[in-house]
Design a protein around this motif. Structure first.
Motif, short mmCIF file in Angstrom:
data_model
loop_
_atom_site.label_atom_id
_atom_site.label_comp_id
_atom_site.label_asym_id
_atom_site.label_seq_id
_atom_site.Cartn_x
_atom_site.Cartn_y
_atom_site.Cartn_z
N LEU A 1 0.91 -1.21 -0.10
CA LEU A 1 -0.11 -0.07 0.20
C LEU A 1 0.84 1.22 -0.24
CD1 LEU A 1 -1.13 1.14 3.59
CD2 LEU A 1 -0.02 -1.07 3.29
N GLU A 2 0.14 2.10 -0.44
CA GLU A 2 1.09 3.67 -0.43
C GLU A 2 0.51 4.31 0.70
OE1 GLU A 2 3.18 5.06 -2.70
OE2 GLU A 2 3.13 3.32 -3.89
N ALA A 3 1.39 5.03 1.63
CA ALA A 3 1.26 5.78 2.73
C ALA A 3 0.70 7.22 2.24
CB ALA A 3 2.40 6.00 3.40
N HIS A 4 -0.04 7.75 3.24
CA HIS A 4 -0.51 9.09 2.99
C HIS A 4 -0.49 10.12 4.21
CE1 HIS A 4 -3.48 12.41 1.89
NE2 HIS A 4 -3.15 12.09 0.69
N ALA A 5 -0.51 11.29 4.07
CA ALA A 5 -0.26 12.14 5.22
C ALA A 5 -1.73 12.24 6.10
CB ALA A 5 -0.09 13.56 4.75
N ASP A 6 -2.86 11.92 5.55
CA ASP A 6 -4.05 11.72 6.10
C ASP A 6 -4.23 10.44 6.76
OD1 ASP A 6 -6.46 12.15 7.20
OD2 ASP A 6 -7.40 12.96 5.68
N PRO A 7 -4.34 10.39 8.05
CA PRO A 7 -4.65 9.04 8.67
C PRO A 7 -5.88 8.19 8.11
CG PRO A 7 -3.98 10.45 10.33
CD PRO A 7 -4.35 11.33 9.34
N GLU A 8 -7.04 8.99 7.70
CA GLU A 8 -8.23 8.42 7.34
C GLU A 8 -8.11 7.61 5.95
OE1 GLU A 8 -11.09 7.72 8.33
OE2 GLU A 8 -11.05 8.86 10.26
N ILE A 9 -7.12 8.49 5.15
CA ILE A 9 -6.94 7.86 3.69
C ILE A 9 -5.82 6.80 3.90
CG2 ILE A 9 -5.79 8.30 1.50
CD1 ILE A 9 -6.47 11.26 1.78
N PHE A 10 -4.85 6.70 4.92
CA PHE A 10 -3.97 5.57 5.21
C PHE A 10 -4.93 4.44 5.63
CE2 PHE A 10 -1.55 2.84 7.51
CZ PHE A 10 -0.12 2.86 7.07
N ARG A 11 -5.91 4.79 6.52
CA ARG A 11 -6.74 3.56 6.78
C ARG A 11 -7.58 3.04 5.53
NH1 ARG A 11 -12.15 2.83 7.88
NH2 ARG A 11 -12.87 4.81 6.83
N VAL A 12 -7.88 3.85 4.90
CA VAL A 12 -8.79 3.42 3.56
C VAL A 12 -7.89 2.24 2.64
CG1 VAL A 12 -10.16 3.84 1.41
CG2 VAL A 12 -10.38 5.01 3.66
N ARG A 13 -6.39 2.96 2.29
CA ARG A 13 -5.56 2.09 1.68
C ARG A 13 -5.20 0.93 2.25
NH1 ARG A 13 -1.73 7.22 -0.82
NH2 ARG A 13 -3.47 8.08 -2.05
N LEU A 14 -5.10 0.78 3.67
CA LEU A 14 -4.66 -0.35 4.18
C LEU A 14 -5.82 -1.32 4.27
CD1 LEU A 14 -2.85 -1.90 6.05
CD2 LEU A 14 -3.93 -0.90 8.23
N GLY A 15 -7.13 -0.94 4.29
CA GLY A 15 -8.32 -1.87 4.15
C GLY A 15 -8.32 -2.28 2.80
N LYS A 16 -7.72 -1.62 1.58
CA LYS A 16 -7.92 -2.06 0.42
C LYS A 16 -7.04 -3.06 0.34
CE LYS A 16 -7.31 -0.53 -4.36
NZ LYS A 16 -6.96 0.61 -5.36
N ALA A 17 -5.75 -2.98 0.66
CA ALA A 17 -4.71 -3.83 0.42
C ALA A 17 -4.90 -5.05 1.23
CB ALA A 17 -3.36 -3.24 1.06
N LEU A 18 -5.55 -5.12 2.31
CA LEU A 18 -5.74 -6.22 3.07
C LEU A 18 -7.18 -7.00 2.97
CD1 LEU A 18 -4.40 -5.26 6.64
CD2 LEU A 18 -3.24 -6.43 4.78
N ASP A 19 -8.28 -6.02 2.11
CA ASP A 19 -9.65 -6.61 1.90
C ASP A 19 -10.22 -6.55 3.09
OD1 ASP A 19 -11.67 -6.98 0.37
OD2 ASP A 19 -11.05 -9.20 -0.27
N PHE A 20 -10.06 -5.59 3.89
CA PHE A 20 -10.72 -5.23 5.10
C PHE A 20 -11.85 -4.16 5.17
CE2 PHE A 20 -10.56 -4.22 9.71
CZ PHE A 20 -11.23 -5.04 10.30
N GLU A 21 -13.09 -4.28 5.20
CA GLU A 21 -14.04 -3.18 5.21
C GLU A 21 -14.35 -2.41 6.68
OE1 GLU A 21 -15.30 -2.32 2.70
OE2 GLU A 21 -14.60 -3.90 1.35
N TYR A 22 -13.49 -2.93 7.76
CA TYR A 22 -13.39 -2.13 8.83
C TYR A 22 -15.05 -1.96 9.81
CZ TYR A 22 -9.10 -0.23 7.83
OH TYR A 22 -7.64 0.00 7.48
N HIS A 23 -15.84 -3.34 9.15
CA HIS A 23 -17.19 -3.53 9.66
C HIS A 23 -18.25 -2.64 9.12
CE1 HIS A 23 -15.96 -6.36 12.91
NE2 HIS A 23 -15.10 -5.83 13.21
N GLU A 24 -17.76 -1.86 8.16
CA GLU A 24 -18.53 -1.00 7.41
C GLU A 24 -19.85 -1.56 6.63
OE1 GLU A 24 -16.18 1.49 4.97
OE2 GLU A 24 -15.61 2.77 6.87
#
Length: 607
Positions: free
Chosen positions: A241-264
């Motif tokens: 995954l690519e890091a980002h300065a915004d933690p929220e965007i980092f969270r989304v990119r981590l979820g995309k890389a791991l195929d994890f929806e964070y219970h959404e």
């Protein structure tokens, strides 16, 4: 209902909804036995017996000569509420006697049986309602619990699927090269670095027990090496995954890389199960790492190799509280997984501050510094590229001129190798680097306004450091090696801060790619073209005087900011102040007069 006469002949009184049914039993109509009996039902009374009365005529038809030994008269009225019937008097004494004897309450043989049957019906209905409610609650709970179990299983299944062969990063890299993903791993690269073998061993899981930090300047080929290592194993067991300065965007990119929806995608709210999404981005990332740890445990038992998580461009995280907390969270997990061989974390960064931050808590971290290619490898890479795509073999002189202008930076070599006129592209790269440096850090001289003092502090510090590197280059015994190529001048980090008289600017210079700091805390120009720009700027006529004037102006502005002047307007235009002191007897002891005299500079101006 209470009967209002003393008679054992009353058999049944019942209320049904809004209709009242009263039944009275009596013997054959003997005049002396037929008394005026009245039954109260919701303020409505039976009239006295009369064979001609329409109510009793139904029970005693006129044509009946021998009425039955027992007959009934029924009165049906509509309930009109508390005030539905006429307010007729009745015999209170008979009612009270009836209550004492209990005859009106059904306490006899027939009344007790009816009462028991009524209680049984009520109890049955209550039990039926209770069982229905309990069954509904049990079914709802079973469905909610079953869905929760299924959802947790599905989360782990999807995350395991994220580490199966094939990765979106490889697909994007293949599209960028106009190739299929399968052919990407068999591609003959026009340059192979010495560190590629080490990166391959880390990515395929044969080198374990540590987490790794790749640090180097932008364009040295760090991300390309990681993608090449992934392509060799088709991305099996690897997520990037690519890091980002915004933690929220980092969270989304981590979820995309791991195929994890964070219970959404959880519908547990339908079963009144509160979802865990109401949290910060950092807490969601912690939950994702918890799930990843479970997947790594299962994979460790089945495959025997650790998972690999690659975090690219970690330098994009902000060096503030949120960014440092996120980096600390990643490092804690990386330390735990490296100790247990569950997963290997690879952090790729261009800036030194990431290493400086991780260094504080690192115990199992391995640092791999990515430098520019040496002279021989850079020239060989250029020759291979031109032969493959243009069918020409450049002369060694041309290749050496290209290297002297741009060095061994892979991003520059790639741009040069794709153009017909390589020397023209080299000049363009040097011109762009010089323009970037001047746009960011040029100084304004003695005439600058005091409003730009903060920016000029930043720019003048960069110019002072650039001049120090150029001076250090003059003091070096050799700046060019025939085998390895350029030897750029470098200064230790603490000495560079001393030269600039500032400790906080160097990190910003590293971020905008003017200076760079390697893993050994040595400061130098970001690239060979940037060092060429330093050399050209410092050799310009009048540069040192211009720099000194800028520094003097900054000192003067700072001095004015620290100086406080007191002006008394009454002393202008030859004004005077008279002071006097008096004793206890109100006598004047001393007189003092204060006035302003013109100074030497004022006298000279007047002349």
């Amino acid at each position: 209902m209470k009967p209002c006469y003393k008679s054992p002949l009353l058999s049944r009184v019942s209320l049904r909804g809004t209709r009242t049914t009263a039944t009275v039993a009596f013997p054959p109509p003997t005049p002396d036995l037929l008394t005026c009996s009245v039954l109260r039902a919701h303020n409505t009374f039976l009239p006295p017996f009369s064979a001609s009365h329409p109510i009793y005529s139904r029970a005693y038809p006129a044509r009946t000569l021998d009425p039955p030994q027992r007959c009934y008269a029924t009165l049906q009225t509509t309930n009109a509420g508390p005030q539905g019937g006429p307010n007729l008097p009745f015999n209170e004494e008979d009612s009270e006697d009836n209550e004492r004897t209990g005859e009106g309450k059904g306490k006899g043989k027939g009344g007790g049986k009816g009462q028991r049957e009524g209680w049984r019906g009520t109890a049955f209905k209550m039990g039926e309602s209770a069982l229905t409610t309990a069954a509904s609650i049990a079914i709802l709970g079973a469905v909610g619990y079953s869905y929760t179990i299924y959802y947790k299983w599905n989360v782990l299944r999807k995350m395991e699927n994220a580490f199966t062969p094939g990765d979106p990063v490889l697909d994007l890299a293949a599209r960028g090269k106009d190739r299929d993903k399968i052919n990407l791993q068999d591609e003959d690269h026009w340059v192979i670095r010495d560190e590629q073998e080490k990166i391959d061993a880390i990515v395929n899981g044969t080198r374990t027990g540590a987490y790794h930090l790749l640090i180097g300047e932008k364009g040295t080929g760090k991300s390309s090496m990681l993608i090449d290592a992934m392509a060799k194993i088709d991305g099996e067991g690897v997520a990037m995954l690519e890091a980002h300065a915004d933690p929220e965007i980092f969270r989304v990119r981590l979820g995309k890389a791991l195929d994890f929806e964070y219970h959404e995608d959880n519908i547990g709210a339908l079963f009144s199960i509160r979802g865990p999404r109401d949290a910060s981005a950092l807490l969601d990332i912690e939950r994702a790492f918890n799930k990843l740890e479970k997947v790594a445990l299962r994979r460790r038992q089945m495959v025997g190799r650790p998972l690999v998580l690659i975090i690219n461009s970690a330098h994009l995280l902000r060096d503030d509280d949120d960014g440092r907390d996120l980096l600390e969270l990643i490092q804690q997990r990386a330390e735990q997984w490296a100790a247990s061989n569950l997963a290997t974390v690879i952090i790729n960064s261009d800036d030194y501050w990431v290493y400086e931050r991780l260094k504080q808590l690192a115990t199992r971290m391995e640092v791999t510094a990515m430098m520019d290619l040496s002279k021989q490898k850079a020239m060989q890479a250029l020759r291979n590229y031109r032969l493959r795509y243009y069918g020409e073999d450049p002369s060694p002189a041309i290749l050496e001129q290209v290297y002297n202008k741009v060095g061994g930076r892979l991003s520059y070599l790639n741009r040069v190798a794709r153009k017909r006129d390589m020397l023209q592209v080299c000049d363009e790269i040097n011109r762009n680097e010089k323009t970037w440096f001047l746009n960011q850090c040029w100084i304004l001289g003695e005439e600058m306004d005091d409003d730009v003092m903060d920016q000029q502090k930043y720019a003048s510090a960069a110019m002072v450091l650039a001049k120090a590197l150029v001076d250090r280059e003059r003091e070096m015994a050799s700046t060019y090696d025939p085998e390895h190529g350029h030897i750029l001048p470098q200064i230790p980090l603490h000495e560079a801060r001393q030269v600039m008289t500032r400790a906080d600017f160097i990190q910003s210079y590293d971020h905008i790619n003017i200076f760079t700091i390697d893993s050994n805390a040595m400061v130098r120009a970001d690239s060979v073209p940037m060092q060429n720009a330093f050399r050209e700027v410092c050799r310009e006529r009048g540069f040192e005087e211009h720099l000194d004037a800028t520094l003097d102006r900054i000192s003067a502005i700072e001095s004015l900011g620290r100086t406080r002047e007191i002006t008394i307007k009454d002393l202008w235009n030859k004004g005077k102040y008279h002071f006097s002191t008096s004793n206890a007897k109100a006598g004047i002891e001393r007189k003092v007069t204060m006035e302003v005299e013109a100074g030497k500079e004022d006298n000279e101006d007047d002349k």
